[in-house]
Design a protein around this motif. Structure first.
Motif, short mmCIF file in Angstrom:
data_model
loop_
_atom_site.label_atom_id
_atom_site.label_comp_id
_atom_site.label_asym_id
_atom_site.label_seq_id
_atom_site.Cartn_x
_atom_site.Cartn_y
_atom_site.Cartn_z
N ALA A 131 0.81 -1.22 0.00
CA ALA A 131 0.00 0.00 0.00
C ALA A 131 0.84 1.26 0.00
N TYR A 132 1.98 1.23 0.69
CA TYR A 132 2.79 2.45 0.84
C TYR A 132 4.11 2.39 0.09
N ASP A 133 4.30 1.33 -0.71
CA ASP A 133 5.51 1.18 -1.51
C ASP A 133 6.76 1.32 -0.64
N VAL A 134 6.78 0.55 0.44
CA VAL A 134 7.88 0.57 1.39
C VAL A 134 8.39 -0.85 1.57
N THR A 135 9.70 -1.00 1.61
CA THR A 135 10.31 -2.28 1.98
C THR A 135 10.63 -2.24 3.46
N SER A 136 10.21 -3.24 4.19
CA SER A 136 10.45 -3.23 5.64
C SER A 136 11.31 -4.40 6.06
N GLY A 137 11.87 -4.26 7.24
CA GLY A 137 12.57 -5.34 7.90
C GLY A 137 11.97 -5.55 9.27
N VAL A 138 12.34 -6.63 9.93
CA VAL A 138 11.85 -6.89 11.28
C VAL A 138 13.01 -7.25 12.18
N VAL A 139 12.89 -6.86 13.44
CA VAL A 139 13.93 -7.14 14.44
C VAL A 139 13.62 -8.50 15.08
N THR A 140 14.66 -9.30 15.26
CA THR A 140 14.48 -10.63 15.86
C THR A 140 15.31 -10.72 17.13
N PRO A 141 14.79 -10.24 18.25
CA PRO A 141 15.55 -10.25 19.51
C PRO A 141 15.89 -11.67 19.96
N ASP A 142 17.02 -11.82 20.63
CA ASP A 142 17.41 -13.12 21.15
C ASP A 142 16.37 -13.67 22.12
N VAL A 143 15.70 -12.78 22.84
CA VAL A 143 14.71 -13.20 23.82
C VAL A 143 13.42 -13.68 23.15
N GLY A 144 13.29 -13.43 21.85
CA GLY A 144 12.10 -13.82 21.12
C GLY A 144 11.09 -12.68 21.05
N VAL A 145 9.95 -12.96 20.43
CA VAL A 145 8.90 -11.95 20.27
C VAL A 145 7.59 -12.50 20.82
N PRO A 146 6.73 -11.60 21.33
CA PRO A 146 5.41 -12.07 21.79
C PRO A 146 4.59 -12.57 20.60
N TYR A 147 3.77 -13.55 20.85
CA TYR A 147 2.86 -14.05 19.84
C TYR A 147 1.42 -13.82 20.29
N ALA A 148 0.61 -13.38 19.37
CA ALA A 148 -0.83 -13.26 19.61
C ALA A 148 -1.51 -14.48 18.99
N VAL A 149 -2.20 -15.24 19.80
CA VAL A 149 -3.02 -16.34 19.29
C VAL A 149 -4.46 -15.86 19.34
N GLU A 150 -5.00 -15.57 18.17
CA GLU A 150 -6.36 -15.05 18.09
C GLU A 150 -7.36 -16.19 18.22
N GLN A 151 -8.35 -16.00 19.08
CA GLN A 151 -9.28 -17.06 19.43
C GLN A 151 -10.71 -16.69 19.03
N VAL A 152 -11.62 -17.65 19.16
CA VAL A 152 -13.04 -17.40 18.92
C VAL A 152 -13.83 -18.04 20.05
N ALA A 153 -14.95 -17.41 20.41
CA ALA A 153 -15.75 -17.92 21.53
C ALA A 153 -17.21 -17.54 21.36
N LEU A 154 -18.05 -18.29 22.05
CA LEU A 154 -19.48 -18.05 22.11
C LEU A 154 -19.78 -17.19 23.33
N VAL A 155 -20.55 -16.14 23.15
CA VAL A 155 -20.90 -15.24 24.24
C VAL A 155 -22.04 -15.85 25.06
N LYS A 156 -21.86 -15.87 26.36
CA LYS A 156 -22.87 -16.45 27.25
C LYS A 156 -24.13 -15.58 27.25
N GLY A 157 -25.28 -16.24 27.18
CA GLY A 157 -26.54 -15.51 27.21
C GLY A 157 -26.99 -15.01 25.87
#
Length: 356
Positions: A252-278
């Motif tokens: 979209a912005y015609d940009v080349t990016s890089g990403v940092v890979t720390p030795d400690v690692g990176v947080p991961y988001a695990v996206e979930q799905v659920a049924l709402v009670k009621g």
């Protein structure tokens, strides 16, 4: 006020909130009761970059009429808790397990085992025996940089370099609000490194100094101005980003990016799905969950939005470059129980003491 009126009001309100950071095929029998009543109301923090519109269109093809209410992860969680005695939503997806644990503790979710449960790694789902949420996709939460302006050799090695090394100060975007799930995971990834049972809210003085310096030395984010647009204009060179959002931003912005890979690692988001009670539409909501999390639909979602599906039968549809991109990261070892117990207090402290 009717549920429909509530949805209209909530949808209008959600437009003012931060949005965080599905499909044409129909599983056999899916959507058999769809359309029998009013639209399913779906809360999510994963409706940006066309996801919400795409899901609405594909769900309609499958026989489901849905209304999507988008908000940041914390905002969506708080709304569900506030409404638990008179629920508006039928389904919630996209939040990470920390938010779902909050919803569970408030008794806002109805346990349900979807038809595709055997196709995912159960360890990524609700750890309780009677599971209230199940995983859809996972993605790394990364420190991205403008590779057109910063050679890889000159990139930082970790988040903390941004505010401790002079060459990066005033060149990174720091957040202006704490409501988004991505932001909270970044903060959790930093603070959990400084766990101290004798420290303030379980964090050492050094840990809180890191947060203070993060806000002091960064360039504030601007509402409705994308990080990659700021890369393209040369305003900043570094900032947070969910991994699945990067390919679309580069195009979209015609940009080349890089990403940092720390030795400690990176947080991961695990996206979930659920049924709402009621929920008034639980049978249809269950059918929608069965459809949305299926291998066929998640495979199409992965192909469309560069995501990494949890459903094993969907992996064949994920782009090879998406899988290869993910393989460069190490999962940061985070005590999520510790995070869950303290996250609300951390956010409050950050907002009161460190955010300008």
């Amino acid at each position: 006020m009717s549920k429909r009126s509530n949805v209209v009001a909530l949808t209008a309100a959600a437009a003012l909130l931060l949005s965080a950071c599905g499909d044409a095929s129909t599983e056999s029998g899916a959507g058999s009761t769809a359309g029998a009543g009013e639209a399913l109301v779906v809360y999510t923090n994963s409706n940006s970059e066309g996801r919400g519109e795409w899901l609405q269109e594909k769900a309609a093809t499958a026989g489901f009429e849905i209304e999507i209410v988008g908000a940041g992860g914390a905002d969506a969680t708080n709304k569900l808790i506030a409404e638990k005695n008179n629920p508006v939503a039928d389904v919630v997806y996209g939040l990470n397990n920390v938010y779902y644990e909050q919803l569970k503790s408030e008794d806002a979710l109805e346990p349900y085992t979807p038809a595709w449960s055997s196709e995912v790694d159960e360890s990524l789902a609700d750890p309780a025996e009677e599971k209230a949420y199940w995983p859809l996709v996972q993605q790394a939460i990364v420190l991205a940089y403008n590779a057109d302006a910063v050679p890889e050799a000159d990139a930082p090695e970790d988040w903390t370099d941004l505010w401790t090394e002079d060459e990066y100060k005033d060149r990174y975007e720091r957040v202006s609000g704490m409501g988004a799930a991505t932001t909270q995971l970044v903060m959790a990834g930093i603070l959990s490194r400084y766990k101290d049972e004798n420290g303030d809210l379980g964090v050492s003085d050094e840990g809180w100094q890191q947060i203070e310096q993060y806000f002091q030395n960064g360039v504030p984010a601007v509402t409705d101005l994308d990080l990659f647009a700021r890369f393209a204009d040369g305003e900043v060179d570094f900032g947070q980003m969910p991994s699945s959002s990067i390919p679309g931003r580069e195009e979209a912005y015609d940009v080349t990016s890089g990403v940092v890979t720390p030795d400690v690692g990176v947080p991961y988001a695990v996206e979930q799905v659920a049924l709402v009670k009621g929920s008034d539409n639980q049978d249809e909501a269950k059918e929608f969950i069965d459809w949305f999390g299926s291998g066929e639909v998640q495979g199409e979602w992965a192909e469309e939005f560069n995501s990494l599906p949890v459903n094993e039968t969907a992996l064949d549809s994920a782009k090879p470059e998406t899988i290869a991109f993910d393989e460069q990261f190490t999962h940061q070892d985070i005590d999520w129980t510790f995070v869950q117990e303290n996250l609300g207090s951390w956010i409050e402290k950050i907002e009161l003491e460190y955010m300008p």
